[in-house]
Design an enzyme around this catalytic site. Structure first.
Site, PDB file in Angstrom:
ATOM      1  CG  ASP A  51      49.165  60.718 127.922  1.00 54.60           C
ATOM      2  OD1 ASP A  51      48.693  60.125 127.008  1.00 54.60           O
ATOM      3  OD2 ASP A  51      49.704  60.295 128.865  1.00 54.60           O
ATOM      4  CB  SER A  52      47.835  60.496 122.239  1.00 54.36           C
ATOM      5  OG  SER A  52      46.437  60.785 122.286  1.00 54.36           O
ATOM      6  CG  ASP A  90      45.206  60.038 129.292  1.00 57.98           C
ATOM      7  OD1 ASP A  90      44.683  59.084 129.966  1.00 57.98           O
ATOM      8  OD2 ASP A  90      45.496  59.574 128.074  1.00 57.98           O
ATOM      9  CE  LYS A 120      43.424  56.459 128.818  1.00 59.92           C
ATOM     10  NZ  LYS A 120      44.881  56.425 128.709  1.00 59.92           N
ATOM     11  CD  GLU A 122      50.139  55.502 130.192  1.00 60.45           C
ATOM     12  OE1 GLU A 122      51.109  55.313 130.740  1.00 60.45           O
ATOM     13  OE2 GLU A 122      49.555  56.355 129.354  1.00 60.45           O
ATOM     14  CD  GLU A 189      48.452  52.063 124.018  1.00 64.49           C
ATOM     15  OE1 GLU A 189      47.930  52.720 124.971  1.00 64.49           O
ATOM     16  OE2 GLU A 189      49.174  52.473 123.234  1.00 64.49           O
TER      17      GLU A 189
HETATM   18  O1  KIV Z   1      46.463  58.930 125.098  1.00 65.88           O
HETATM   19  C1  KIV Z   1      45.811  58.221 124.532  1.00 65.88           C
HETATM   20  O2  KIV Z   1      45.515  58.496 123.230  1.00 65.88           O
HETATM   21  C2  KIV Z   1      45.618  56.939 124.935  1.00 65.88           C
HETATM   22  C3  KIV Z   1      44.863  56.024 124.131  1.00 65.88           C
HETATM   23  C4  KIV Z   1      45.777  55.499 123.278  1.00 65.88           C
HETATM   24  C5  KIV Z   1      43.981  54.840 124.763  1.00 65.88           C
HETATM   25  O3  KIV Z   1      45.778  56.594 126.117  1.00 65.88           O
END
Ligand code: KIV
Length: 271
Positions: A51-52, A90, A120, A122, A189
């Site tokens: 989600d970056s 994500d 994924k 969090e 992280e």
């Molecule tokens: O969203 C992302 O890029 C991440 C990584 C930093 C692990 O969760």
């Protein structure tokens, strides 16, 4: 009719075996077909549609605004590119926190519509019921502990996490809960390297670090950061494996000059 499954494809079982063999796992983020194809050809084990993308692709300050629809759109391109890597998407902020039912529905939607291999999310104990339901429904889940950017407003920034004993103990406990629940892997992280080493030894699933030292079973970086495309961002944990910002600006500048002085296109480049 039999369907051919390429055995060169990475699987969650192979990742677990890599941990047992002491073979390091390499993961990078990806958000589009072209770059994902190159990284996959290079032999990456896992591609994360993080989600970056909210920051890197959309230019938002935080990861929070990106939606399930936008994540699915980006992930489709990465899935089309991946011949070898396991593709993880994500789950964006708001897509798994409201109820277990909504979390499972969104996870299934992401898997069905994007074609990715896993999701994924969090958090630890707080989201364990949602994680259990997803795994029961057949969705492979990767956990994410330590600095969890979707909680930036709660943390008040992106500083190092779990420096204090209480937070470190909770993190170890959360990792064990995620492992017992059946997460196939956990991202850690921005936490102290010694704590990441302790977690890596305490769980059976592969642990992937970012800013979490060298003892993890593998590493992940944001592709645009490690390629040196994101000029303003240089935390201590980041290594630039290329300096593409200069390359891109140089090429764009050469192109602009060639257009302006009419040297492009040449006769050979014309029909
Ligand atoms: O969203 C992302 O890029 C991440 C990584 C930093 C692990 O969760």
């Amino acid at each position: 009719m039999s369907v051919h499954v390429q055995n060169s494809r990475m699987t969650t079982a192979k990742l677990r075996q890599m941990k047992l063999n002491g073979e390091k796992i390499a993961m990078l983020t990806s958000y589009d077909f072209t770059l994902a194809s190159l990284v996959d050809e290079a032999g990456i084990d896992m591609l994360l549609v993080g989600d970056s993308a909210s920051n890197v692709v959309c230019g938002n300050q935080y990861t929070l605004p990106i939606t399930v629809d936008e994540m699915i759109f980006l992930t489709k391109g990465v899935v089309h590119a991946a011949q070898h890597a396991l593709v993880v998407c994500d789950m964006p902020f708001g897509s798994y926190q409201v109820s277990e039912e909504e979390a499972v529905r969104n996870a299934i939607r992401i898997l069905k519509e994007s074609g990715c291999d896993a999701v994924k999310l969090e958090g630890g104990e707080e989201i364990l019921p949602a994680i259990r339901h997803m795994i029961q429904a057949g969705v492979p889940v990767m956990g994410h502990l330590g600095l969890t950017p979707q909680s930036v407003n709660q943390f008040g920034g992106y500083g190092l996490r779990a420096k204090e004993e209480t937070e470190a103990e909770k993190l170890v406990h959360d990792a064990q809960l995620l492992d017992e629940a059946g997460c196939f892997s956990i991202v850690l992280e921005k936490i102290p390297a010694a704590l990441a080493a302790r977690v890596t030894a305490a769980v059976s699933c592969p642990v992937i670090g970012i800013g979490a030292g060298n003892a993890c079973d593998g590493q992940v970086l944001v592709l645009h950061d490690m390629l040196g495309l994101n000029q303003g961002f240089k935390p201590k944990f980041l290594r630039h494996f290329a300096r593409l910002a200069d390359e891109v600006k140089g090429a764009a500048s050469d192109y602009i000059t060639a257009v302006k002085d009419s040297s492009f296109p040449s006769a050979e480049e014309s029909y």
